[in-house]
Design an enzyme around this catalytic site. Structure first.
Site, PDB file in Angstrom:
ATOM      1  N   ARG A   1       0.803  -1.209   0.000  1.00 51.08           N
ATOM      2  CA  ARG A   1       0.000   0.000   0.000  1.00 51.08           C
ATOM      3  C   ARG A   1       0.846   1.275   0.000  1.00 51.08           C
ATOM      4  NH1 ARG A   1      -5.531   1.295  -0.556  1.00 51.08           N
ATOM      5  NH2 ARG A   1      -6.409  -0.719  -1.072  1.00 51.08           N
TER       6      ARG A   1
ATOM      7  N   ASP B   1     -16.522   9.274   8.800  1.00 50.22           N
ATOM      8  CA  ASP B   1     -15.440   8.329   8.551  1.00 50.22           C
ATOM      9  C   ASP B   1     -14.126   9.021   8.864  1.00 50.22           C
ATOM     10  OD1 ASP B   1     -15.470   5.464   6.946  1.00 50.22           O
ATOM     11  OD2 ASP B   1     -13.532   6.470   6.816  1.00 50.22           O
TER      12      ASP B   1
END
Length: 277
Positions: free
Chosen positions: A47, A147
């Site tokens: 990632r 979020d």
């Protein structure tokens, strides 16, 4: 919303050693409350490898040092390591509970406030909004979606999705609350503006002191707790319960349990709890 790291491979010659991985483990736990075991090391490397390369850095340790002094890169790394998976009307039994029990029991005249506490790209709060608009009509109600990732929140605010996801939405709701894209938007659909206006999105870190969001009648916190250890779970639930009205509803994922987490919670059914009066 699920939070799970996606696989990838770092460029040849780059290695995320145990020491460097430990730095990212402690960092993401401190920032987001997420516990990453040793099996996640290759996924973290995959990632973050592109960011290491784009900054012209020679190691993951150098990238970690960059995170400590660059707020923008800090947020971008958080976004990369908190991948979000969600669907419209996921876990239908929870929406049946809303339709058959929660909405009919709500006191008339008082605005119904629902919080999707890990909303990802917005499918959950928009699903709730469709149901509430259908059942409650013009009665006062509000949906808040929050979020940790700014990237997914921006997508949620747009309310624009691939047509393939439309099959998850009941046909009457699809006709009433969604517009089919044409021209440059072919292959996508848009949540109707009048519905989007009743859904608000904010960045909130559940692992820190919460901003003043007011009180809610229902909080959805689905498929998030599985990434937290017991200490983090208790802290998150304690903070959320302060924002939940007495006898309010707290809904988690079907694979999750809050038994023993807080004496203020009473089990209603699997994955569904109510706050004591």
């Amino acid at each position: 919303m699920s939070r799970a790291l996606q696989p990838g491979a770092a460029p040849a010659g780059w290695v995320l050693g145990d020491t460097e991985f430990g730095l990212f483990q402690h960092w993401i736990h401190r920032v987001a409350g997420i516990t990453m075991g040793p099996a996640k090391k290759a996924l973290v490397a995959g990632r973050l490898a592109r960011r290491v390369s784009q900054h012209g850095l020679g190691s993951f340790e150098a990238y970690f040092e960059l995170l400590q002094r660059d707020p923008q890169e800090h947020q971008l790394a958080v976004d990369l390591l908190t991948t979000n998976e969600t669907h419209f009307f996921r876990e239908p039994r929870h929406f049946e509970l809303m339709r058959g029990t929660v909405l009919p029991q709500h006191p008339a005249g008082r605005p119904l406030r629902v919080w999707s506490a890990a909303c990802s790209t917005g499918q959950e709060p928009y699903s709730l909004a469709m149901l509430m608009a259908h059942v409650l009509g013009a009665a006062p109600w509000e949906v808040l979606g929050t979020d940790l990732s700014t990237r997914v929140l921006e997508r949620a605010r747009q309310g624009l999705y691939d047509t393939a996801l439309a099959r998850e939405i009941p046909e009457p709701f699809l006709r009433a609350f969604c517009f089919k894209g044409v021209g440059a938007q072919h292959g996508r659909f848009l949540i109707a503006p009048e519905l989007r206006r009743r859904v608000r999105f904010e960045q909130v870190n559940l692992n820190e002191a919460l901003p003043d969001l007011g009180e809610f009648d229902v909080i959805f916190l689905r498929n998030v707790m599985i990434y937290f250890n017991d200490v983090t779970k208790r802290g998150v639930i304690e903070r959320l319960l302060r924002a939940l009205r007495p006898r309010g509803w707290l809904v988690v994922g079907h694979s999750e349990s809050l038994n023993g987490i807080s004496p203020l919670l009473q089990a209603h059914s699997p994955s569904v709890y109510r706050k004591h009066a």
